[in-house]
Design a protein around this motif. Structure first.
Motif, mmCIF file in Angstrom:
data_model
loop_
_atom_site.group_PDB
_atom_site.id
_atom_site.type_symbol
_atom_site.label_atom_id
_atom_site.label_comp_id
_atom_site.label_asym_id
_atom_site.label_seq_id
_atom_site.Cartn_x
_atom_site.Cartn_y
_atom_site.Cartn_z
ATOM 1 N N ASP A 195 0.894 -1.156 0.000
ATOM 2 C CA ASP A 195 0.000 0.000 0.000
ATOM 3 C C ASP A 195 0.931 1.204 0.000
ATOM 4 N N PRO A 196 1.280 1.720 -1.183
ATOM 5 C CA PRO A 196 2.312 2.760 -1.269
ATOM 6 C C PRO A 196 2.084 3.960 -0.359
ATOM 7 N N ALA A 197 0.874 4.442 -0.269
ATOM 8 C CA ALA A 197 0.620 5.620 0.579
ATOM 9 C C ALA A 197 0.872 5.283 2.048
ATOM 10 N N GLU A 198 0.378 4.150 2.480
ATOM 11 C CA GLU A 198 0.588 3.746 3.877
ATOM 12 C C GLU A 198 2.062 3.439 4.130
ATOM 13 N N ASP A 199 2.692 2.797 3.168
ATOM 14 C CA ASP A 199 4.116 2.476 3.323
ATOM 15 C C ASP A 199 4.957 3.739 3.412
ATOM 16 N N ASP A 200 4.602 4.767 2.640
ATOM 17 C CA ASP A 200 5.308 6.053 2.746
ATOM 18 C C ASP A 200 5.189 6.614 4.160
ATOM 19 N N GLN A 201 4.029 6.472 4.751
ATOM 20 C CA GLN A 201 3.826 6.960 6.126
ATOM 21 C C GLN A 201 4.658 6.147 7.111
ATOM 22 N N VAL A 202 4.704 4.846 6.917
ATOM 23 C CA VAL A 202 5.519 3.986 7.793
ATOM 24 C C VAL A 202 6.985 4.378 7.678
ATOM 25 N N ILE A 203 7.458 4.543 6.455
ATOM 26 C CA ILE A 203 8.865 4.913 6.240
ATOM 27 C C ILE A 203 9.151 6.262 6.889
ATOM 28 N N ALA A 204 8.282 7.228 6.681
ATOM 29 C CA ALA A 204 8.487 8.556 7.282
ATOM 30 C C ALA A 204 8.536 8.460 8.804
ATOM 31 N N ARG A 205 7.666 7.660 9.385
ATOM 32 C CA ARG A 205 7.637 7.522 10.849
ATOM 33 C C ARG A 205 8.921 6.865 11.349
ATOM 34 N N VAL A 206 9.355 5.829 10.689
ATOM 35 C CA VAL A 206 10.575 5.133 11.123
ATOM 36 C C VAL A 206 11.792 6.046 10.952
ATOM 37 N N VAL A 207 11.868 6.759 9.847
ATOM 38 C CA VAL A 207 12.982 7.692 9.632
ATOM 39 C C VAL A 207 12.981 8.743 10.732
ATOM 40 N N ALA A 208 11.802 9.274 11.066
ATOM 41 C CA ALA A 208 11.715 10.276 12.127
ATOM 42 C C ALA A 208 12.173 9.705 13.466
ATOM 43 N N MET A 209 11.880 8.444 13.721
ATOM 44 C CA MET A 209 12.307 7.804 14.963
ATOM 45 C C MET A 209 13.829 7.695 15.046
ATOM 46 N N THR A 210 14.472 7.586 13.881
ATOM 47 C CA THR A 210 15.926 7.409 13.880
ATOM 48 C C THR A 210 16.682 8.730 13.837
ATOM 49 N N HIS A 211 15.969 9.823 13.647
ATOM 50 C CA HIS A 211 16.584 11.158 13.611
ATOM 51 C C HIS A 211 15.882 12.062 14.613
ATOM 52 N N PRO A 212 16.159 11.872 15.902
ATOM 53 C CA PRO A 212 15.433 12.648 16.925
ATOM 54 C C PRO A 212 15.692 14.141 16.867
#
Length: 171
Positions: A154-171
């Motif tokens: 689900d590209p739109a949902e996957d983009d959100q997951v990726i953005a959330r994980v990236v944000a978690m790794t860059h506090p």
């Protein structure tokens, strides 16, 4: 010479998902590669050597992918997660064929696959110092990869997951 060797390895990679290790005989691989069995044996002296060459190729491809990840502007996390959604490429076809080899007595494919996963994990750990978070990033990437392989993205949902994980790794 390297071209013939690559054609043989490509032929093995194409045959394994279709017919499994038992059906990927030296004769079948030679026929798919359009070389004689003698030509195949010139490059790979046995089925074990053919499998070992195929798995070595996977590790070489992994090293290239990991270097690309390390060189990315985002230091790897987003690149790793984004490429985890790409499955119509040579690397994925090789990886899937290596998975088919797991349990084949002539070669320890499971150890190679474990080294491939560890190489990605190591690259993620370089940009995510928290080992638990690094493992989470790897598992999310693996999940995206598996979903991409079976076509349930689900590209739109996957983009959100990726953005959330990236944000978690860059506090």
């Amino acid at each position: 010479m390297a071209e013939t060797r690559d054609r043989i390895l490509d032929a093995l990679g194409a045959l394994l998902p279709e017919v499994g290790p038992a059906g990927a005989t030296l004769e079948a691989v030679a026929a798919r590669a359009e070389v004689s069995k003698g030509g195949l044996l010139y490059h790979f002296g046995s089925k074990e050597a053919l499998y070992a060459g195929f798995l070595a190729r996977l590790e070489e491809a992994t090293a290239g992918e990991v270097e690309r990840m390390r060189a990315s502007a985002d230091h790897g996390v987003e690149t790793f997660l984004r490429v985890s959604s790409v499955t119509d490429d040579h690397f994925t076809r090789t990886f899937l064929s290596a998975l088919v080899l797991i349990g084949t007595p002539e070669v320890d494919a499971a150890a190679t696959v474990a080294r491939v996963l560890a190489a990605y994990r190591s690259a993620v750990e370089e940009c995510v110092p928290d080992p638990v978070l690094a493992r989470l990033v790897q598992l999310v990437g693996d999940g995206l990869y598996l979903n991409a392989m079976v076509g349930s993205l689900d590209p739109a949902e996957d983009d959100q997951v990726i953005a959330r994980v990236v944000a978690m790794t860059h506090p």
